[in-house]
Structures are given as structure tokens and as C-alpha cells.
Design an enzyme around this catalytic site. Structure first.
Site, PDB file in Angstrom:
ATOM      1  N   LYS A 188      45.436  53.691 -34.549  1.00  0.00           N
ATOM      2  CA  LYS A 188      44.391  52.641 -34.602  1.00  0.00           C
ATOM      3  C   LYS A 188      44.920  51.345 -35.212  1.00  0.00           C
ATOM      4  CE  LYS A 188      42.871  54.531 -38.905  1.00  0.00           C
ATOM      5  NZ  LYS A 188      43.659  55.741 -38.886  1.00  0.00           N
ATOM      6  N   THR A 204      49.942  66.175 -38.899  1.00  0.00           N
ATOM      7  CA  THR A 204      48.717  66.946 -38.653  1.00  0.00           C
ATOM      8  C   THR A 204      48.323  66.942 -37.176  1.00  0.00           C
ATOM      9  OG1 THR A 204      48.018  66.255 -40.841  1.00  0.00           O
ATOM     10  CG2 THR A 204      46.325  67.205 -39.427  1.00  0.00           C
ATOM     11  N   GLU A 259      42.516  61.362 -47.166  1.00  0.00           N
ATOM     12  CA  GLU A 259      43.972  61.298 -47.186  1.00  0.00           C
ATOM     13  C   GLU A 259      44.438  61.318 -48.644  1.00  0.00           C
ATOM     14  OE1 GLU A 259      45.540  60.136 -44.094  1.00  0.00           O
ATOM     15  OE2 GLU A 259      43.651  59.781 -43.057  1.00  0.00           O
ATOM     16  N   GLY A 289      40.374  68.340 -48.136  1.00  0.00           N
ATOM     17  CA  GLY A 289      41.164  67.858 -46.994  1.00  0.00           C
ATOM     18  C   GLY A 289      40.418  66.849 -46.142  1.00  0.00           C
ATOM     19  N   LYS A 321      39.024  50.228 -36.507  1.00  0.00           N
ATOM     20  CA  LYS A 321      38.329  50.911 -35.409  1.00  0.00           C
ATOM     21  C   LYS A 321      37.293  49.984 -34.761  1.00  0.00           C
ATOM     22  CE  LYS A 321      39.233  55.421 -37.467  1.00  0.00           C
ATOM     23  NZ  LYS A 321      38.778  56.395 -38.462  1.00  0.00           N
ATOM     24  N   GLU A 343      42.548  57.150 -26.653  1.00  0.00           N
ATOM     25  CA  GLU A 343      41.264  57.796 -26.951  1.00  0.00           C
ATOM     26  C   GLU A 343      41.179  58.291 -28.398  1.00  0.00           C
ATOM     27  OE1 GLU A 343      38.405  58.489 -24.617  1.00  0.00           O
ATOM     28  OE2 GLU A 343      37.730  58.640 -26.678  1.00  0.00           O
ATOM     29  N   GLY A 361      40.942  65.292 -37.937  1.00  0.00           N
ATOM     30  CA  GLY A 361      41.287  66.717 -37.917  1.00  0.00           C
ATOM     31  C   GLY A 361      42.214  67.025 -36.760  1.00  0.00           C
ATOM     32  N   VAL A 389      40.057  56.056 -32.141  1.00  0.00           N
ATOM     33  CA  VAL A 389      38.729  55.880 -32.758  1.00  0.00           C
ATOM     34  C   VAL A 389      37.920  57.146 -32.522  1.00  0.00           C
ATOM     35  CG1 VAL A 389      36.630  54.474 -32.880  1.00  0.00           C
ATOM     36  CG2 VAL A 389      38.769  53.435 -32.126  1.00  0.00           C
TER      37      VAL A 389
HETATM   38  N1  HSE Z   1      41.020  58.508 -42.421  1.00  0.00           N
HETATM   39  C1  HSE Z   1      40.177  58.546 -41.273  1.00  0.00           C
HETATM   40  C2  HSE Z   1      38.772  58.987 -41.676  1.00  0.00           C
HETATM   41  C3  HSE Z   1      40.644  59.471 -40.197  1.00  0.00           C
HETATM   42  O1  HSE Z   1      38.532  59.344 -42.816  1.00  0.00           O
HETATM   43  O2  HSE Z   1      37.905  58.956 -40.820  1.00  0.00           O
HETATM   44  C4  HSE Z   1      41.655  58.872 -39.298  1.00  0.00           C
HETATM   45  O3  HSE Z   1      41.169  57.752 -38.633  1.00  0.00           O
END
Ligand code: HSE
Length: 429
Positions: A107, A15, A192, A189, A207, A131, A304, A134
């Protein structure tokens, strides 16, 4: 001599990788003009050749072996977007050994092996930029590294997981159950395919480790973070929270206390007038409290393809500027010392508690004794009309030490009149 053309090797075109290729096509010329460097996508690697072919790139830069990027002396910067600890860790190590700058969105890797990889980068007079690890597209790491260098941060509080924030939003706004909201998140979407780490709070904990290292300048690790996921929060809790003036969010909280650092991730009741209470859907926000600067907040899309690609390409631009100006070590990257950590039991907080009890005399008397003996003072008590001889009781405590509250709860839950599995949620204060 200044280097005017900088070659990039991209590892992984899922992605985010796809977003990076698309954004580079769209804005590459503008980036080059801004930084006065000619960025060239030298090679793009993915195990899946058919996925590579969908990118619309020239076939001669496509490859399926990581070594075709890592060992190519023409490549100056690698972008690692394969995720996970291995083989990403070995790839980044090899890239640094071969004199390349590294940009990563990883991360898990930066939280678990960031210190050792950054030390290697320093030894090689290179750097790793992360960058995108997080807060996705939110410019966050660079301001935390650079713009707060003159201040002392006391607390960082973040909504750093979009999946769980989206789930709580749908539960609060559309009265969905946790399971319904999760399956909506997956359909839209925003979750995950395997959201285990998000739901369990682990994604947020990774994070927090990265954020804490930056804002407190101390070496943080995952085993020092208290982690509680969102699985136990029900629609009833969300409704009660609203009734008493709160919203429920999964917060990652890092605090510099006199005794050491306290790091925790848990669902939290956030007062409706706190800026973090206004962060809905898949959005992320990080609130930083500094001694001199006061409260500041970063807000935006934490995931995203395109938002995250902006962060990745900003890092590439930064690395390219270092290469062009031969300012090999142009970025502040403090060597973080070890520190002491405050275990969750020693922290003080306010608690929201919801449980079911048999509707008979003496229930409140035993509760009062259990809480009173442990010096747990109650701020709020709600009991609505009983249904089928069962009372639903909601309590909110004043500030209390975690270990004293847990002792009181052990006593409360040992009483046969109290039903098991209460909801216990901390309040932000
Ligand atoms: N799975 C994470 C979230 C995005 O839902 O924020 C990637 O860090």
C-alpha cells in the site's frame, strides 16, 4: 498461441508470503482448474534462507537474490511482498521492464508511486494488480474498478486499519485504557511490533489514497489527506460517545464535493445505527455511496496471512488469465487526472468536545460568547457533578465550518479557567 503454464516468482516470505505458499499448496489444483492455466511456483526469494527452508518447498526453487526472479525470462508474474517503497519500487520497475506482470500487497508503494508504475505497466502492455493493498482479504479493488464503472461515487468511508479498530473495540468493550488496549493488540498479533503508522493514521491514509484514486478516478496523494491519529482518544470519550448514541472509529473519508475532493483520516463518532458502527475487533469495512447504486458496504478481515493470501492469489489468477488469453490489458485501469482538493478548514462537520474547566461562575458565559461569535451552534451540553472544583464539560455542535470552530476553540483555550488538552472528535454525518 495460448500459454498454458504460467510461472510465478515470489519476492518475500514474511507473514503474507508464507500464507501465499500455504494457500497455493492447499488450493493450487482448484485454482488451475478454475482458470484453466497451470500455475507453477518457479522461484521463491527471501534474504533469510532459514525462513525459506521452513516453507517445505523444493530446495532448487529457493533463492536469496531478487535478480534470480526479476531477470529470469521464464518467470511470467512476480509477487512482490517485501513491502516499503525501496527496493520494492526498483524491483517492480525492473520486472515490468523485463515483461512480467506484477502482483503486490504494497500500500505504501501504490499510494506514493502507483500512478507512475501503472503508467509504465500500460506502456509495456502489462499490468500491476494490488487487491491485497487495501482491506487484506476483502474483494474490494476489483469491484471498485469494474462494478461501479457505470456510477458516480460521492463518498467512500472506511474502517481500513485493523489495529486501531481492535484497540477501540477493547477500550469500548473491556474498559481498557489506550495503552492497555495497544499492548493487548500486540500480544494477540493484531498490531505490528512497530504500530506507529497505524496509530498515527498513516496506514489508513495510504489506503485512502488508493481507494480515492479508484472510486473518484482522480490522482490522489498523501499530502492532500488530512490525518489525525487515535492517540488522543480516551476511555472517557468512548463512554460519553456511548451515552449519546455513538461509537468511536478511525475513519478514512473521501468525498467528491463541488469544489474538489476532500480526503481525511481521523477518529470519528459514528452513530450506533450506522453499518460501520457494527464493525468490531480487527475487522475492516468500506462503505461506498454512489449516486445510482446508493450505499454498499464491503466487510471482512483487513490483514492476516491467509485472508490476504486469497487476494494475492486472485490477482495471480487474473494476471495468468491475461497471459493465457494474450489479453495483455484485460483490466480497467483508468488514467487518473489531477484534481483540486478541499482543505480541511473549508469542510463543515459536527464536533464532540470534552474539556475540564474550573468550577466557578461565568464559565458557560465565556464559552457561549466564544462559540456564539463564531456562529458555532451547540446541539448538546453535558456537565456532571464537579470533582475537586473541576467541571468536566461535553459539548456537541451542529454543523460548523472547521475554520470557524478552530477560531472559537483558540478563544476558549486562551481562557485561564479552561484546562488545556481538550478531546475534539468529529462526528460522521
Ligand atoms: N497494519 C494494518 C492494519 C494491516 O492494522 O490494518 C496491513 O495493512
Amino acid at each position: 498461441m495460448e500459454k498454458d503454464t504460467v510461472k510465478i516468482g515470489l519476492l518475500g516470505v514474511g507473514t503474507i508470503g508464507g500464507g501465499v505458499v500455504a494457500l497455493l499448496k492447499r488450493n493450487g489444483i482448484r485454482i488451475n482448474e478454475t482458470i484453466n492455466v497451470n500455475l507453477v511456483l518457479g522461484r521463491v526469494v527471501d534474504r533469510d534462507l532459514s525462513r525459506l527452508k521452513t516453507l517445505g518447498l523444493s530446495e532448487d526453487i529457493l533463492a536469496t537474490e531478487a535478480s534470480q526472479v526479476l531477470d529470469d525470462p521464464e518467470i511470467d508474474i512476480i509477487i512482490e511482498l517485501i513491502g516499503g517503497v525501496e527496493p520494492a519500487r526498483s524491483y517492480i520497475t525492473r520486472a515490468l521492464e523485463n515483461g512480467k506482470y506484477v502482483v503486490t500487497a504494497n500500500k505504501d508503494l501504490m499510494a506514493t508511486h502507483g500512478a507512475e508504475l501503472l503508467a509504465l505497466a500500460r506502456e509495456k502492455n502489462l499490468n500491476i494488480f494490488y487487491e491485497a493493498s487495501v482491506g487484506g482479504g476483502i474483494p474490494l479493488i476489483r469491484p471498485l474498478k469494474h462494478s461501479l464503472v457505470a456510477d458516480r461515487v460521492q463518498r467512500v468511508i472506511g474502517i481500513v486499519n485493523g489495529t486501531t479498530n481492535y484497540i477501540f473495540t477493547r477500550m469500548a468493550r473491556d474498559n481498557l485504557s489506550f495503552q492497555e488496549a495497544l499492548s493487548e493488540a500486540q500480544k494477540s498479533g493484531f498490531a505490528e511490533a512497530d504500530p506507529t503508522n497505524d496509530i498515527a493514521g498513516l496506514d489508513a491514509a495510504y489506503k485512502l489514497v488508493i481507494l480515492a484514486g479508484l472510486v473518484f478516478g482522480k490522482k490522489a496523494s498523501l499530502d492532500q489527506v488530512y490525518v489525525q491519529g487515535i492517540g488522543g482518544v480516551t476511555s472517557e470519550d468512548i463512554a460519553y460517545a456511548r451515552e449519546i448514541g455513538y461509537v468511536i472509529k478511525l475513519l478514512a473519508i473521501g468525498e467528491q464535493m463541488p469544489e474538489g475532493l476532500a480526503l481525511r483520516v481521523h477518529p470519528t463518532l459514528v452513530p450506533q445505527d450506522h453499518p460501520l458502527a457494527a464493525v468490531w475487533n480487527e475487522f475492516n469495512a468500506i462503505c461506498v455511496e454512489g449516486e445510482a447504486v446508493g450505499q454498499i458496504m464491503f466487510y471482512g478481515r483487513g490483514a492476516g496471512a491467509m485472508p490476504t493470501a486469497t487476494a494475492v492469489l486472485a490477482d495471480v489468477a487474473e494476471a495468468a488469465r491475461c497471459i493465457k488469453n494474450q489479453a495483455a490489458y484485460g483490466v480497467i485501469e483508468k488514467i487518473a487526472p489531477e484534481t483540486t482538493y478541499v482543505p480541511i478548514g473549508e469542510l463543515s462537520t459536527r464536533f464532540y468536545l470534552r474539556f475540564l474547566a474550573e468550577d466557578r461562575p461565568g464559565v458557560f458565559a465565556v464559552l457561549a460568547n466564544a462559540f456564539g461569535d463564531e456562529q458555532v451552534s451547540l446541539d448538546m451540553v453535558i456537565q456532571k457533578r464537579c470533582v475537586n472544583n473541576t467541571a468536566e464539560i461535553v459539548l456537541v455542535t451542529h454543523m460548523v465550518r472547521e475554520d470557524a470552530f478552530q477560531r472559537a476553540m483558540d478563544r476558549v483555550l486562551s481562557l485561564p479557567v479552561i484546562k488545556p488538552n481538550p478531546s475534539i472528535i468529529r462526528l460522521l454525518s
